[in-house]
Design an enzyme around this catalytic site. Structure first.
Site, short mmCIF file in Angstrom:
data_model
loop_
_atom_site.label_atom_id
_atom_site.label_comp_id
_atom_site.label_asym_id
_atom_site.label_seq_id
_atom_site.Cartn_x
_atom_site.Cartn_y
_atom_site.Cartn_z
N LYS A 85 0.82 -1.20 0.00
CA LYS A 85 0.00 0.00 0.00
C LYS A 85 0.86 1.27 0.00
O LYS A 85 0.47 2.29 -0.54
CB LYS A 85 -0.95 -0.02 1.19
N GLU A 102 -3.06 6.33 7.60
CA GLU A 102 -3.84 7.21 6.73
C GLU A 102 -4.73 8.10 7.56
O GLU A 102 -5.23 7.69 8.63
CB GLU A 102 -4.74 6.39 5.78
N HIS A 119 -14.96 -3.15 7.98
CA HIS A 119 -14.28 -3.05 6.69
C HIS A 119 -14.63 -4.21 5.76
O HIS A 119 -14.02 -4.35 4.69
CB HIS A 119 -12.76 -2.94 6.85
N ARG A 146 -6.84 -8.59 -8.65
CA ARG A 146 -7.54 -9.86 -8.84
C ARG A 146 -8.99 -9.56 -9.20
O ARG A 146 -9.41 -8.41 -9.23
CB ARG A 146 -7.51 -10.68 -7.54
#
Length: 709
Positions: A147, A231, A266, A324
């Site tokens: 990330k 973040e 999430h 994917r």
């Protein structure tokens, strides 16, 4: 099973002459693949096999010993056992998967999602073995799998990114200082994470180090890596993602966006396409940014670029790229008419994308709900068990992607998803209405599910209005909550009791199988007391004519006339006439041969429900216990394992004093961590296991005793 809500025909369209004349000569077509191996299980393996069957491509399934009788194994042309139950000893062992491909002559490997799907090392191993990996190049997986690295690439490509820290300093104290710079609340995300795993929201600085440790432990177990990034937490973001597709000739397109903002921990609950409340200009900006991201890494195959969009604004930021095929890809298929698995087969063979960007359009609206074996009334604890009765909804515009059948087991070893229910309509309202109707007709006996919870979410006024953010389930938690002590209306309880009486093994008349209920006879009255979630109800059943009875109970004002309709599918339809009003229900009785019998009851017609027509249990007291909050069995202070799982961590020592709500154990099950807390203040006694031990459902984890005990 996979049922298409509308034909996936766009992938077969021939470009018009004007496109052919304007474009350079296309590369020569390569022969199609003849045989592929699917390095996955469950619904995604079955989904891939469906398209392969349609195209005449032979398939090879791999399976663990736990999946020997699984649906994907039965569907495939060939199947190879690659190890024991644990994924790390079977589905995650690259050498075993490659050996199976070599032994069966498979030309390519489809990784599905999860397991080896985003493993760059496996992609390289496939290339070295001369087997086509049906995914992007390993360089793209590496670039986007990190990330932190992915954000650097996106910034260079001109794709907007969320402010935060994604550097190499990984010491706990250094990260704590970086978190102060980013500002709270801050999101800790595993660099190699995905699917909601390895992610923690930290509201206060004093919780940061504890959450960092938990995040890293989960990331190590799931991805074999402990690096994280930080973040800025957007307080009211929408989750909007774009389906992208690239080929080996440098071309890349997008297939528009999906909105996946309804999430719990999430994990996505509802997904829809197209995203509601976007202007055509903003929709175009999303697509262009996603294609930039794909081309920046030379992307090949199916992928998804995820963005966070600040609700109420047009500002959006790159979140991550999933290299994917996504779980929610069916909603894109239904609105574009493209079979994405067919495109994967086309691109893997070396052929160009079937369509140019200007040829791809959307029609109508699609929405997907993930149906899980979990208990919403017990903090969504994953469930295991046998699917004793399973009826999925059908009809125009309804598609069900599943990897299980009636009689299959949902085990602790893998994700507890039962199916994906996808509904298509001419517009968003039509798609939502079809989803809700389909959920009412979805029948599962053998374990709790999230069906009622999903229905409440989809039917909520805020969701119907469109444009909800990822805080939807926190804001409206009370509105969509599911409780376990719903005993149903008197009508529902009476019908459930009648079904049990008819199937009862301790009545005066000789026993008969429930499938012979149409021929059941009662000689004289039959009376029994039932227990519905702690509420007792005494029911008397009196014969009136063949297959018909009169039911009376203390909580029903008038006797009901009930008729059992001859069964056709192993269950039984009950018709009840009360004050000239007709009620219809499908009843399923299960009996393990010892202990109480259970009955599940559903309405048989849309709109005719019994207080929601959920699942009602008789002869058993259902105790509502929030195990995740540390509820004790019988008030004794003994805390039992709420599910089969492995002890991932123990936060205290034997003899330590704890307060109510303090986390004592962390249990890992279904690839997620579940904190188990103290039910009361006191002293922790002997543990029922150690870190790494497997615990069975109901096994004692620990005891909290009073300090003076």
């Amino acid at each position: 099973m996979l049922r298409l809500a509308r034909p996936l025909s766009r992938s077969l369209r021939v470009p018009s002459p004007r496109f052919l004349s304007a474009a350079p000569a296309p590369p020569p077509l390569q022969p199609p693949l003849r045989k592929i191996l699917i390095a996955n299980r469950g619904e995604i393996a079955c989904r891939v096999i469906d398209t392969c069957r349609r195209l005449g491509v032979r398939t090879v399934a791999v399976y663990s010993t736990a999946d020997a009788g699984a649906r994907h194994v039965a569907m495939a042309d060939e199947a190879v056992c690659i190890g024991p139950e644990a994924a790390k000893e079977s589905y995650l062992v690259e050498e075993k998967v490659l050996a199976a491909a070599a032994a069966t002559g498979a030309q390519a490997i489809h990784p599905g999602y999860g397991f080896l799907s985003e493993n760059a090392g496996f992609a390289d191993a496939c290339a070295a073995a001369g087997v086509e990996f049906m995914g992007p190049p390993s360089a793209a997986i590496l670039s986007m799998g990190s990330k932190s690295n992915s954000k650097e690439i996106m910034i260079a490509a001109g794709v907007p990114c969320t402010p935060g820290y994604h550097g190499e300093e990984q010491g706990p104290e250094q990260l704590l200082l970086r978190a102060r710079d980013v500002g709270y609340p801050v999101l800790i995300k595993a660099v190699m994470g995905g699917g909601g795993k390895g992610m923690r929201l930290v509201q206060r600085e004093e919780d940061f180090l504890k959450e960092l440790e938990s995040c890293r432990r989960e990331s190590q177990n799931a991805f074999g890596d402990t690096d994280v990034l930080l973040e800025r937490y957007l307080k009211a973001p929408r989750h909007v993602e774009v389906q992208i597709f690239g080929d080996k000739h440098g071309d890349a397109v997008h297939l528009y966006e999906r909105d996946c903002s309804v999430q719990r921990r999430h994990q996505k609950v509802l997904e829809e396409a197209p995203a509601p409340c976007l202007s055509p200009e903003l929709r175009r900006e999303f697509g262009e940014a996603a294609v930039k991201a794909a081309k920046a890494v030379g992307y090949v195959g199916a992928g998804t670029v995820e963005f966070l969009m600040e609700a109420g604004t047009d500002e959006f930021y790159f979140c991550e790229m999933n290299t994917r095929l996504q779980v929610e890809h069916p909603v894109t298929e239904l609105v574009t008419g493209v079979d994405l698995v067919e495109w994967q087969l086309t691109v893997a063979a070396g052929n160009p994308l079937p369509l140019k960007q200007e040829e791809i359009a959307t029609t109508g609206h699609a929405i997907e709900a993930r149906i899980y074996a979990e208990n919403p009334a017990r903090n969504f604890l994953p469930a295991t068990g046998k699917l004793r009765h399973l009826v999925v909804p059908e009809g125009e515009g309804v598609r069900v992607d599943t990897g299980v059948r009636q009689g299959d087991e949902v085990t602790m070893f893998y994700d507890p998803m039962i199916s994906k229910l996808i509904c298509y309509g001419k517009d968003r309202d039509a798609a939502i209405n079809k989803l809700i109707e389909s959920l009412k007709n979805y029948q599962v006996v053998g374990m709790p599910t999230n069906i009622e919870f999903v229905e409440k979410c989809a039917d909520h006024p805020a969701f119907r209005a469109g444009g909800v953010d990822t805080g939807f389930l926190e804001i409206y938690a009370d509105d969509v909550a599911v409780t376990e002590n719903n005993t149903g209306s008197p009508v529902a309880r009476a019908l459930a009791s009648a079904a049990l009486l008819a199937a009862s093994k301790d009545r005066a008349t000789p026993p008969s199988a429930y499938s012979d209920l149409a021929n059941f006879r009662v000689h004289g009255e039959a009376t029994k007391t039932f227990n519905f979630a702690g509420v007792e109800s005494t029911i008397t059943l009196s014969p009136s004519r063949p297959n018909a009875f009169t039911i009376s109970s203390a909580d029903s004002p008038e006797p009901m006339s009930v008729r059992f309709v001859p069964p056709s599918d192993g269950s039984t339809t009950i018709e009840a006439w009360v004050d000239n009003q007709r009620f219809v229900a499908t009843a399923v009785v299960t009996d393990e041969g010892s202990g109480p019998s259970n009955v599940a009851l559903w309405s048989g017609e849309s709109g005719k429900t019994f207080d929601g027509a959920g699942e009602y249990y008789a002869d058993i007291t259902v105790e509502v216990e929030d195990f995740a909050a540390g509820a004790a069995a019988g008030g004794s202070g003994a805390v039992m394992s709420p599910m089969p799982g492995k002890i991932a961590a123990i936060e205290v020592k034997e003899g330590d004093r704890v307060e109510q709500g303090d986390v004592v154990f962390v249990l890992e099950a279904m690839k997620m961590e579940h904190p188990i807390a103290a039910p009361k203040a006191g002293v922790v006694g002997e543990f029922g296991g150690s870190v790494g031990d497997l615990m069975s459902d109901g096994q004692c984890l620990f005891v909290v005793a009073d300090e003076d005990a």
